[in-house]
Design an enzyme around this catalytic site. Structure first.
Site, short mmCIF file in Angstrom:
data_model
loop_
_atom_site.label_atom_id
_atom_site.label_comp_id
_atom_site.label_asym_id
_atom_site.label_seq_id
_atom_site.Cartn_x
_atom_site.Cartn_y
_atom_site.Cartn_z
N HIS A 296 -2.03 5.82 4.75
CA HIS A 296 -3.35 5.19 4.74
C HIS A 296 -3.37 4.15 3.62
O HIS A 296 -2.96 4.42 2.49
CB HIS A 296 -4.41 6.27 4.52
CG HIS A 296 -5.76 5.72 4.20
ND1 HIS A 296 -6.34 4.71 4.94
CD2 HIS A 296 -6.64 6.04 3.21
CE1 HIS A 296 -7.53 4.44 4.41
NE2 HIS A 296 -7.72 5.22 3.38
N CYS B 79 -10.87 8.75 6.46
CA CYS B 79 -9.60 8.02 6.44
C CYS B 79 -8.45 8.86 7.01
O CYS B 79 -7.33 8.36 7.13
CB CYS B 79 -9.29 7.55 5.02
SG CYS B 79 -10.61 6.51 4.36
N ASN C 179 -8.94 -1.37 2.28
CA ASN C 179 -8.96 -0.03 2.88
C ASN C 179 -9.88 -0.06 4.10
O ASN C 179 -11.10 -0.15 3.96
CB ASN C 179 -9.46 0.96 1.82
CG ASN C 179 -9.60 2.37 2.34
OD1 ASN C 179 -9.59 2.62 3.56
ND2 ASN C 179 -9.76 3.31 1.44
N1 COA Z 1 -13.41 -4.81 -12.02
C1 COA Z 1 -13.29 -4.69 -13.35
N2 COA Z 1 -13.45 -3.52 -13.99
C2 COA Z 1 -13.71 -2.44 -13.25
C3 COA Z 1 -13.85 -2.49 -11.86
C4 COA Z 1 -13.68 -3.74 -11.25
N3 COA Z 1 -13.79 -3.90 -9.92
N4 COA Z 1 -14.10 -1.26 -11.40
C5 COA Z 1 -14.14 -0.45 -12.47
N5 COA Z 1 -13.91 -1.17 -13.58
C6 COA Z 1 -13.86 -0.68 -14.97
C7 COA Z 1 -14.63 0.59 -15.16
O1 COA Z 1 -16.00 0.31 -15.39
C8 COA Z 1 -13.95 1.16 -16.37
O2 COA Z 1 -14.45 0.52 -17.52
P1 COA Z 1 -14.73 1.33 -18.86
O3 COA Z 1 -13.37 1.89 -19.26
O4 COA Z 1 -15.26 0.29 -19.76
O5 COA Z 1 -15.70 2.41 -18.48
C9 COA Z 1 -12.50 0.74 -16.20
O6 COA Z 1 -12.51 -0.36 -15.27
C10 COA Z 1 -11.60 1.81 -15.66
O7 COA Z 1 -12.25 2.43 -14.56
P2 COA Z 1 -11.59 3.57 -13.71
O8 COA Z 1 -12.56 4.04 -12.70
O9 COA Z 1 -10.99 4.56 -14.65
O10 COA Z 1 -10.41 2.74 -13.02
P3 COA Z 1 -9.16 3.29 -12.25
O11 COA Z 1 -7.93 2.89 -12.93
O12 COA Z 1 -9.34 4.73 -11.85
O13 COA Z 1 -9.24 2.43 -10.91
C11 COA Z 1 -9.86 2.71 -8.62
C12 COA Z 1 -10.36 2.56 -10.06
C13 COA Z 1 -11.09 2.88 -7.74
C14 COA Z 1 -9.12 1.45 -8.23
C15 COA Z 1 -8.93 3.94 -8.53
O14 COA Z 1 -9.55 5.05 -9.14
C16 COA Z 1 -8.58 4.30 -7.14
O15 COA Z 1 -8.00 3.52 -6.41
N6 COA Z 1 -8.90 5.53 -6.71
C17 COA Z 1 -8.63 5.95 -5.37
C18 COA Z 1 -9.75 5.45 -4.52
C19 COA Z 1 -9.44 5.54 -3.07
O16 COA Z 1 -8.33 5.36 -2.65
N7 COA Z 1 -10.48 5.80 -2.30
C20 COA Z 1 -10.42 5.84 -0.90
C21 COA Z 1 -9.70 7.05 -0.45
S1 COA Z 1 -9.75 7.06 1.26
#
Ligand code: COA
Length: 326
Positions: free
Chosen positions: A252, A120, A282
């Site tokens: 990004h 990215c 993304n």
């Molecule tokens: N729908 C519903 N629930 C979901 C889910 C979805 N699509 N994805 C994850 N969950 C759940 C998880 O299982 C977890 O449940 P639990 O607490 O029962 O275990 C809960 O939601 C929280 O998960 P978590 O991973 O802590 O969520 P988060 O707040 O970190 O959000 C992202 C997840 C991926 C949206 C976030 O971490 C993010 O955007 N990270 C950056 C990723 C990124 O930008 N990547 C590309 C870089 S180039």
């Protein structure tokens, strides 16, 4: 290291273009596929829908060529004017590289073409790479394309990752300026930290296959919020500018909360922070040039506006560039 305007040949930014597949996948569609909701995805990421490639018509080569064609036309050039094509992609149609296919489709017969892989950060790293060839006087017209089809590499049963990504391509023509010298690339900074390499991967799994995307979302989020402002500040320093000089901030397009965090950190007007991930998700190396092109097409980014871009992602890699449009 020359990363500010100080050479005999400068860089100008003279045309943009973009292309996305027709097929749209909404959060509601995803809720039929995995255990998620539109509300969860939109509130955690800002993403509401994304465009998804549909077969060969939406190959990386085809999307990249469509975006490239538009950028070349917007620059008032023809494909034969292009000296160098850099295709930033991590989802090549061919492990040997896709840039040659793009060159063929475009009919850019004079160009040399190669792929650049930096996830990215690919568009930012590509912009810096392109500008070095121009500043040394080697090439006059460079077509830089960011194109990715991550939908090919997503595990569509993994709700933690499949909600994030979309497909597309964005392109930019960079041109030499030496009569008189105008260097509109004002500053940049590129960084890598291989210690975080295992946070975001598409790993080779043996016997000519790769595993789907794996990601530690929370760690990647923390990395982005910490590192992106640093690198923007660095490139602004090199440019002798401050955040108040920036007309448009194009990060990004990974997560609206990352954009919001950077906006808060800098205390800038949120309206200056370009955001279109609601429509595209993304799109990896394509996200910055798609957003740039959309804002140029809408007449929001005008000649002489100061644009700060920042990419971040797998590698880990991150980088920023500050430039004057036009
Ligand atoms: N729908 C519903 N629930 C979901 C889910 C979805 N699509 N994805 C994850 N969950 C759940 C998880 O299982 C977890 O449940 P639990 O607490 O029962 O275990 C809960 O939601 C929280 O998960 P978590 O991973 O802590 O969520 P988060 O707040 O970190 O959000 C992202 C997840 C991926 C949206 C976030 O971490 C993010 O955007 N990270 C950056 C990723 C990124 O930008 N990547 C590309 C870089 S180039």
């Amino acid at each position: 290291m020359i990363n500010s305007a100080s050479s005999l040949v400068g860089v100008r930014f003279v045309g943009s273009g973009s292309a996305v597949p027709d097929r749209v996948l909404t959060n509601h569609d995803l809720a039929q596929m995995v255990d998620t909701t539109d509300e969860w995805i939109a509130s955690r990421t800002g993403i509401r829908e994304r465009h998804i490639a549909d077969g060969d018509a939406d190959s990386v080569a085809n999307l990249a060529a469509q975006a490239g064609q538009k950028a070349i036309a917007a620059a008032g050039l023809s494909p034969e004017d292009i000296d160098l094509i850099i295709l930033s992609t991590s989802t090549s149609d061919d492990l040997f590289g896709t840039a040659g296919r793009v060159q063929k489709i475009l009919g850019a017969e004079r160009a040399v073409a190669f792929d650049l892989v930096a996830a990215c950060s690919g568009f930012v790293f590509g912009m810096v790479t392109a500008s070095q060839y121009i500043r040394t006087g080697l090439y006059r017209n460079v077509l830089l394309i960011g194109a990715d089809v991550l939908s090919r590499w997503v595990d569509w049963q993994d709700r933690r990752t499949c909600i994030l990504f979309g497909d597309g391509a964005g392109a930019l023509v960079l041109q030499a300026s030496n009569d008189p010298v105008t260097d509109n690339l004002l500053g940049f900074e590129m960084r890598s930290d291989g210690k975080g390499n295992d946070l975001l991967n598409i790993n080779y799994s043996g016997r000519s296959t790769f595993e789907p995307i794996s990601m530690n979302g929370q760690e990647v989020y923390r990395f982005a919020v910490r590192r992106v402002p640093e690198v923007i500040e660095k490139s602004l320093n090199i440019a002798n500018l401050t955040v108040s000089d920036v007309d448009w901030l194009i990060l990004h397009q990974a997560n609206q909360r990352i954009i919001d965090a950077v906006v808060n950190r800098f205390g800038i007007d949120p309206a200056k922070a370009v955001s279109n991930m609601g429509k595209y998700g993304n799109t990896s190396a394509a996200s910055i040039p798609i957003a740039l092109d959309e804002w140029v097409q809408a007449g929001k980014i005008e000649s002489n506006h100061i644009v700060a871009i920042a990419g971040f992602g797998a590698g880990l890699s991150w980088g920023s560039a500050v430039f004057r449009w036009g």
